[in-house]
Design a protein around this motif. Sequence first.
Motif, PDB file in Angstrom:
ATOM      1  N   ARG A  53      -8.231   0.592  -6.919  1.00  0.00           N
ATOM      2  CA  ARG A  53      -8.628   1.648  -6.169  1.00  0.00           C
ATOM      3  C   ARG A  53      -9.812   0.916  -4.858  1.00  0.00           C
ATOM      4  O   ARG A  53     -10.251   1.490  -4.198  1.00  0.00           O
ATOM      5  N   GLY A  54     -10.274  -0.367  -5.344  1.00  0.00           N
ATOM      6  CA  GLY A  54     -11.003  -1.222  -4.467  1.00  0.00           C
ATOM      7  C   GLY A  54     -12.305  -1.820  -5.033  1.00  0.00           C
ATOM      8  O   GLY A  54     -12.364  -1.582  -6.352  1.00  0.00           O
ATOM      9  N   SER A  69     -17.587  -2.010   0.898  1.00  0.00           N
ATOM     10  CA  SER A  69     -16.577  -1.564  -0.020  1.00  0.00           C
ATOM     11  C   SER A  69     -15.306  -1.460   0.756  1.00  0.00           C
ATOM     12  O   SER A  69     -15.180  -1.317   1.915  1.00  0.00           O
ATOM     13  N   ASP A  70     -14.169  -1.692  -0.235  1.00  0.00           N
ATOM     14  CA  ASP A  70     -12.935  -1.497   0.534  1.00  0.00           C
ATOM     15  C   ASP A  70     -11.953  -0.535  -0.502  1.00  0.00           C
ATOM     16  O   ASP A  70     -12.463  -0.386  -1.371  1.00  0.00           O
ATOM     17  N   ASP A  71     -10.810  -0.265   0.087  1.00  0.00           N
ATOM     18  CA  ASP A  71      -9.928   0.844  -0.857  1.00  0.00           C
ATOM     19  C   ASP A  71      -8.748  -0.214  -1.149  1.00  0.00           C
ATOM     20  O   ASP A  71      -7.624   0.606  -1.105  1.00  0.00           O
ATOM     21  N   LYS A 103      -0.676   4.511  -1.157  1.00  0.00           N
ATOM     22  CA  LYS A 103      -2.183   4.632  -0.132  1.00  0.00           C
ATOM     23  C   LYS A 103      -1.579   4.600   1.102  1.00  0.00           C
ATOM     24  O   LYS A 103      -0.569   4.278   1.582  1.00  0.00           O
ATOM     25  N   ARG A 143       0.721  -1.183   0.043  1.00  0.00           N
ATOM     26  CA  ARG A 143       0.073   0.031  -0.060  1.00  0.00           C
ATOM     27  C   ARG A 143       0.802   1.084   0.107  1.00  0.00           C
ATOM     28  O   ARG A 143       0.511   2.196  -0.695  1.00  0.00           O
TER      29      ARG A 143
END
Length: 630
Positions: A496-497, A417-419, A395, A390
Motif C-alpha cells: 500500500r505504500g 508518503s507514496d502509494d 492500482k 501497478r
Amino acid sequence: MAASGEEHELLEVFHDEAEDLLGRLESCLLELESDPSCGSLLDEGFRLLHTLKGTCAMYGFSDAAGLAHEVETLLDRARHGKMPITSDLIELALSARDALSALVSGTEEEAARARMATQVLMDGMQGLLASEGGDVASFDAEQPVAEPEGQEEETYHVVIRPRGDLFVRGVSLTGILAELARLGRTSVEVDASKVPPLDSLDPEQCYLEIGVELRTSAPERAIRDAMMFLDEGEFVCQSSREQAAQAGRASRAALARAKQRGGGVRVSTERLDDLVDLVGELVTTQMLLRDAAAESNDERVQRVAEVIERLTHDMRETVLDMRMVPIGSAFGRFARYVRDLSKELGKDVVLKTHGATTELDRMVIERIEEPILHIIRNCIDHGIEPPVERRLAGKPEHGTISLSAYHASGSMYVRISDDGRGLDLAAVREKARAAGLIQADAEPDDRLLAQLVFEPGFSTASRVTAVSGRGVGLDVVKKTVTDLQGSVELISEPGRGMTVLIRLPLTLAIIDGLLVAVGDERYVLPASMIEECVTFEQPEGWAAHGRDLLDIRGETVPFVRLRTFFGVSDAPGQDEIACVASADGERFALVVDKVEDRLPVVIKSLGRALRRTEGVLGASVLGDGSVALI
C-alpha cells in the motif's frame, strides 16, 4: 571593468526578480503539463515569459531575452489555439527555462554551455512550429516584407491609444495591425478594460488600447508610415534599446527613492543570523534586568525594566519572523525533480503537495531540502512500481507521492508518503542480520525494522544505479534531521505504500519556555507543548505495564516525574504540579515541584559530548547567570 556599487545592487535586484520569475514559470509549466486545457495557466506562463524577456532586455541580457521571446512565441500560438499543449512543447519550454536560469544567474562556464544549447533549443522550437503548420507571425494573412540584406533586426514596442472618435474618422485598426505584421513578426495584446456595459456602449466610440511587439529589420519610419492615419498623440513607438535605457534610468531613480524613504533593502543571511544572536544575548540581559528590578524598591527602575521587557519581546518576535519563510518556496524544486526522475526511470509519478504556506525557519528549510529529495528519490526508485506491475496489482498506472507540511504541538511536521509497494521488511531483516545490526535469533517488530533503513550504508537494493543503491541517502536524512534537533520515523504498509514523518523545531534560536523547579534544580519546558498545569494527585494503584498514570478529567494520561528522570535526590514538595503536554498526537504529564515563570529562552547547544542526551533539547542561561536544561 568592475561594476560600481549601485550597478552591483541593481544586478542583484535583477537576479532576484529573474529567479523568482523562472521559479514561477517552472511551476506553471509543470501544472500546465498536468492540465493542458487550463487557459489561465497558459496565460500566466505567457505573462511570466513576457515580463522575463523585458527584464532581461532592460539589463542587457540579450541572449536570454531572445530565447525567452522564442518560447513566448510558442505559448502565444497555443493561447490562440494554433497549436496544442503537448509533452514535447513542455519539455522544450522547461529546457529553455533551465538555459535561461544559466544565462542570467549561472557561472561563466554554465552560461557558455547554455549559449551552446540555445541554438539547439531554438531549432527544436522552430521544428515544433513547422510540424504544427505554423509560423511565428501572429498575422499571416499577408507575407512580411522582405528583410534587406545585412540589416540587423530590432524589436519595437508600439502602444496605440486612439481617441474615441477613431471609427468616425474612418480609421481601421485591423488595417494598421496588418500593415505592422507585413513588416515582421508581431505579438499583439488588447486592453478592453475600458469597454462599458452593453446598455451604455456607444458603437461609434473606440474604447480599446493595443500593444504591439514587432521584431523587424525595417527602419522605424516604416513603422510610423503604417500608422499614418493616427495622430501623433495616439501612439508611442520605442525600440527595445530606447526602452531599456529609459527603464534603466527609471530603475535607478526608483532605487534612489526607495533608499531615501527607507523602502525594502537586501540583507545578507549572515547579518540576519548575527542579529538573531544579538537578540538572544539581549533576551538574557533583559531577564537579568528584570530580576534586579524585582529586588529593587526604585519604581523608576521597575518601570524601565517593564518597558525593556516589552521592547525585547517585540524585537524578538520581529527578528524571528524575518527568518520565517513558507516551505512552499522549496516545493517547486521537488515537483520538477519528480517529473524528471520518473521519466528517466520509465514511471508515471505525480507529486501532490499540501501546506505550502506553512512557515519554517529559513535555515531549517535550506538544510531540509536535500533530505526530502533523498526520500522522494527512494519513493520513486524503490517504492513506486512500474506501470505494468501497478496495473496487475489493481492500482492506477500512475503513482502518487504526497508531500505535506503542517504545525502541531509546537513543532513543524513534514510528511512524505507514496502509494507504492511499501518496504520489503523480509529483505530488511535479512540484510540487518547479515550486517550484524540484529541478532540471528532476534525477531524485532516491524516498526524497529523500518527504522534500520536509516543506518549508515544500509540498502536492500540488489544493484547500484545512478539513482540509488549505495545506502547513503536515508543515512543523510537521519543525520541532518537529528542535527536540526528533530526526529524522523518511517511507517510501511506492504503493498500500500510508505510514509516518512519528519518532526522539526519551528526555529533554532529562541522559544517561549515554562521555567519549573525540581528540588534545587531548574528546567525549561517548551511552552508551546504545555496544554495546562494541574495539581498532582495520583490515585492509589494507577499503574499499567510499568507506566504511572493520572486521571485528568476522566482521561488516562501517563506521567513522568522529572525528579526520577534526572535523578534529583531531594524529597518532593507537598504540592507537586503536573504539566500536561502534547507531542506527536499523544498526551502525557511531567511532574515538577513548582512552576516559577514563563519566559523567553535562548537555546544553547550542549556540545558534542552531551548532544544526544535523552529528553534534553539544549540549555539556556537564565537572568541570574545559572544554566537550565530545556
